[in-house]
Design a protein around this motif. Sequence first.
Motif, PDB file in Angstrom:
ATOM      1  N   LYS A   1       0.824  -1.218   0.000  1.00 18.93           N
ATOM      2  CA  LYS A   1       0.000   0.000   0.000  1.00 18.93           C
ATOM      3  C   LYS A   1       0.857   1.266   0.000  1.00 18.93           C
ATOM      4  O   LYS A   1       0.516   2.250  -0.652  1.00 18.93           O
ATOM      5  CB  LYS A   1      -0.915  -0.017   1.222  1.00 18.93           C
ATOM      6  CG  LYS A   1      -1.964   1.033   1.229  1.00 18.93           C
ATOM      7  CD  LYS A   1      -2.915   0.833   2.386  1.00 18.93           C
ATOM      8  CE  LYS A   1      -4.073   1.800   2.273  1.00 18.93           C
ATOM      9  NZ  LYS A   1      -5.084   1.556   3.297  1.00 18.93           N
ATOM     10  N   THR A   2       1.982   1.233   0.684  1.00 15.50           N
ATOM     11  CA  THR A   2       2.847   2.416   0.744  1.00 15.50           C
ATOM     12  C   THR A   2       3.596   2.662  -0.565  1.00 15.50           C
ATOM     13  O   THR A   2       4.109   3.763  -0.776  1.00 15.50           O
ATOM     14  CB  THR A   2       3.868   2.287   1.892  1.00 15.50           C
ATOM     15  OG1 THR A   2       4.655   1.119   1.683  1.00 15.50           O
ATOM     16  CG2 THR A   2       3.170   2.195   3.240  1.00 15.50           C
ATOM     17  N   ASP A   3       3.667   1.666  -1.442  1.00 14.37           N
ATOM     18  CA  ASP A   3       4.375   1.799  -2.719  1.00 14.37           C
ATOM     19  C   ASP A   3       3.463   2.180  -3.882  1.00 14.37           C
ATOM     20  O   ASP A   3       3.948   2.358  -5.011  1.00 14.37           O
ATOM     21  CB  ASP A   3       5.094   0.491  -3.068  1.00 14.37           C
ATOM     22  CG  ASP A   3       6.266   0.218  -2.142  1.00 14.37           C
ATOM     23  OD1 ASP A   3       6.895   1.187  -1.688  1.00 14.37           O
ATOM     24  OD2 ASP A   3       6.555  -0.959  -1.887  1.00 14.37           O
TER      25      ASP A   3
END
Length: 76
Positions: free
Chosen positions: A38-40
């Motif tokens: 999700k952070t990427d």
Amino acid sequence: MKELIETIVKPLVDFPEDVHIGVIEDDSRVTFHLFVNKTDMGKVIGKQGRVAKAIRTVVYAAGSSQQKKIFLEIGE
């Protein structure tokens, strides 16, 4: 094709171990589902979708020799 997508995406992300690609193949099309951490997501999509568009362009060009239409979907 799956290896090509992984080769392009893994250097872009912070969590390359979370990169997974699913394949759904029909009679006339092949859909690749790219899943990243999700952070990427922002790194893979890029500003105004430019990175995602570039990845799709390379994948579509590489798959142009096949008789099937190629699609790439990006998710988390």
